[in-house]
Design a protein around this motif. Structure first.
Motif, mmCIF file in Angstrom:
data_model
loop_
_atom_site.group_PDB
_atom_site.id
_atom_site.type_symbol
_atom_site.label_atom_id
_atom_site.label_comp_id
_atom_site.label_asym_id
_atom_site.label_seq_id
_atom_site.Cartn_x
_atom_site.Cartn_y
_atom_site.Cartn_z
ATOM 1 N N UNK A 187 -2.844 -5.875 2.101
ATOM 2 C CA UNK A 187 -3.921 -5.901 3.095
ATOM 3 C C UNK A 187 -5.252 -5.591 2.402
ATOM 4 N N UNK A 188 -6.328 -5.816 3.110
ATOM 5 C CA UNK A 188 -7.666 -5.608 2.567
ATOM 6 C C UNK A 188 -7.850 -4.180 2.077
ATOM 7 N N UNK A 189 -8.308 -4.063 0.836
ATOM 8 C CA UNK A 189 -8.637 -2.754 0.286
ATOM 9 C C UNK A 189 -7.468 -1.958 -0.262
ATOM 10 N N UNK A 190 -6.285 -2.525 -0.247
ATOM 11 C CA UNK A 190 -5.106 -1.799 -0.743
ATOM 12 C C UNK A 190 -5.012 -1.954 -2.260
ATOM 13 N N UNK A 191 -4.855 -0.840 -2.976
ATOM 14 C CA UNK A 191 -4.809 -0.903 -4.448
ATOM 15 C C UNK A 191 -3.633 -1.714 -4.968
ATOM 16 N N UNK A 192 -3.820 -2.253 -6.154
ATOM 17 C CA UNK A 192 -2.811 -3.133 -6.763
ATOM 18 C C UNK A 192 -1.529 -2.397 -7.141
ATOM 19 N N UNK A 193 -1.567 -1.057 -7.152
ATOM 20 C CA UNK A 193 -0.337 -0.330 -7.492
ATOM 21 C C UNK A 193 0.724 -0.440 -6.383
ATOM 22 N N UNK A 194 0.303 -0.901 -5.212
ATOM 23 C CA UNK A 194 1.246 -1.147 -4.126
ATOM 24 C C UNK A 194 1.692 -2.609 -4.166
ATOM 25 N N UNK A 195 2.992 -2.837 -4.174
ATOM 26 C CA UNK A 195 3.492 -4.203 -4.140
ATOM 27 C C UNK A 195 4.732 -4.286 -3.265
ATOM 28 N N UNK A 196 4.893 -5.427 -2.614
ATOM 29 C CA UNK A 196 6.038 -5.649 -1.753
ATOM 30 C C UNK A 196 6.805 -6.877 -2.199
ATOM 31 N N UNK A 197 8.114 -6.853 -1.955
ATOM 32 C CA UNK A 197 8.942 -8.003 -2.306
ATOM 33 C C UNK A 197 10.093 -8.112 -1.314
ATOM 34 N N UNK A 198 10.768 -9.259 -1.392
ATOM 35 C CA UNK A 198 11.943 -9.485 -0.561
ATOM 36 C C UNK A 198 11.729 -10.545 0.482
ATOM 37 N N UNK A 199 12.824 -10.957 1.087
ATOM 38 C CA UNK A 199 12.795 -11.898 2.214
ATOM 39 C C UNK A 199 14.169 -11.854 2.873
ATOM 40 N N UNK A 200 14.220 -12.353 4.091
ATOM 41 C CA UNK A 200 15.493 -12.354 4.802
ATOM 42 C C UNK A 200 15.800 -10.995 5.379
ATOM 43 N N UNK A 201 16.674 -10.245 4.723
ATOM 44 C CA UNK A 201 17.069 -8.938 5.245
ATOM 45 C C UNK A 201 16.786 -7.772 4.299
#
Lengths: 116, 108
Positions: free
Chosen positions: B55-69
């Protein structure tokens, strides 16, 4: 800057009613769907209700269906939640939140306490 | 109703270390998964949507992954301001937009 400011919370007896308001600013309110989400003390987040940008689509959680009514006034940039037949389990901080989707901006919340 | 299950309930991490949080859906939610951070006395803040978009302004040290379940939120190097409760939420089968029960990231 997007701002959402809730008001109207307080102490109410079981069976009573309360109307929450959420004043929006910093974005085109009439273009966004909105939600109410609540959080009981020390607990997690629970989605309560959704209203589309023109009020044509409305949803409620089963836990509040038939007791709560969501509405909005786009001319006043305001969202509302009319809460009737309140129960102890409705005690929570109530947040209004803009729907991107998902909910991207949240207000600071207003506390509703249902107790005799 | 889709049930979202987060693990662990509490994660103890030292500043500067990596934190990995998990979220599992009871059925596929495609990539319609968001992560939120909540600090005491504050409203939740959107970190990640679409499973992996910051999201806007969120530092690059945060990352998300995955899909489905199966989904993961990774904080690459924990800063003091990152100690908080993290919630996942699915918005694929709506309503309701069900949340996980939260993972508390605490200082080790």
């Amino acid at each position: 800057e997007v701002q959402l400011v809730e008001s109207g919370g307080g102490l109410v007896q079981p069976g009573g009613s309360l109307r929450l308001s959420c004043a929006a600013s910093g974005f085109t309110f009439s273009s966004y769907s909105m939600n109410w989400v609540r959080q009981a003390p020390g607990k997690g987040l629970e989605w309560v209700s959704y209203i589309s940008s023109r009020s044509s689509t409305i949803y409620y959680a089963d836990s509040v269906k038939g007791r709560f009514i969501i509405s909005r006034d786009n001319a006043k940039n305001s969202l509302y939640l009319q809460m009737n037949s309140l129960r102890a389990e409705d005690t929570a901080v109530y947040y209004c939140a803009r729907d991107r989707p998902p909910t991207d901006y949240w207000g600071q919340g207003t506390l509703v306490t249902v107790s005799s | 109703e889709i049930v979202m299950t987060q693990s662990p309930v509490t994660l103890s991490v030292s500043p500067g270390e990596r934190a990995t949080l998990s979220c599992r859906a009871s059925q596929s939610v495609s990539s319609n998964l968001a992560w939120y951070q909540q600090k005491p006395g504050q409203a939740p803040r959107l970190l990640i949507y679409g499973a992996s978009t910051r999201a806007t302004g969120i530092p690059a040290r945060f990352s998300g992954s995955g899909s489905g379940t199966e989904f993961t939120l990774t904080i690459s190097s924990l800063q003091s301001e990152d100690f908080a409760v993290y919630y996942c939420q699915q918005y694929n089968n709506w309503p309701p937009g069900t949340f996980g029960q939260g993972t508390k990231v605490e200082i080790k």
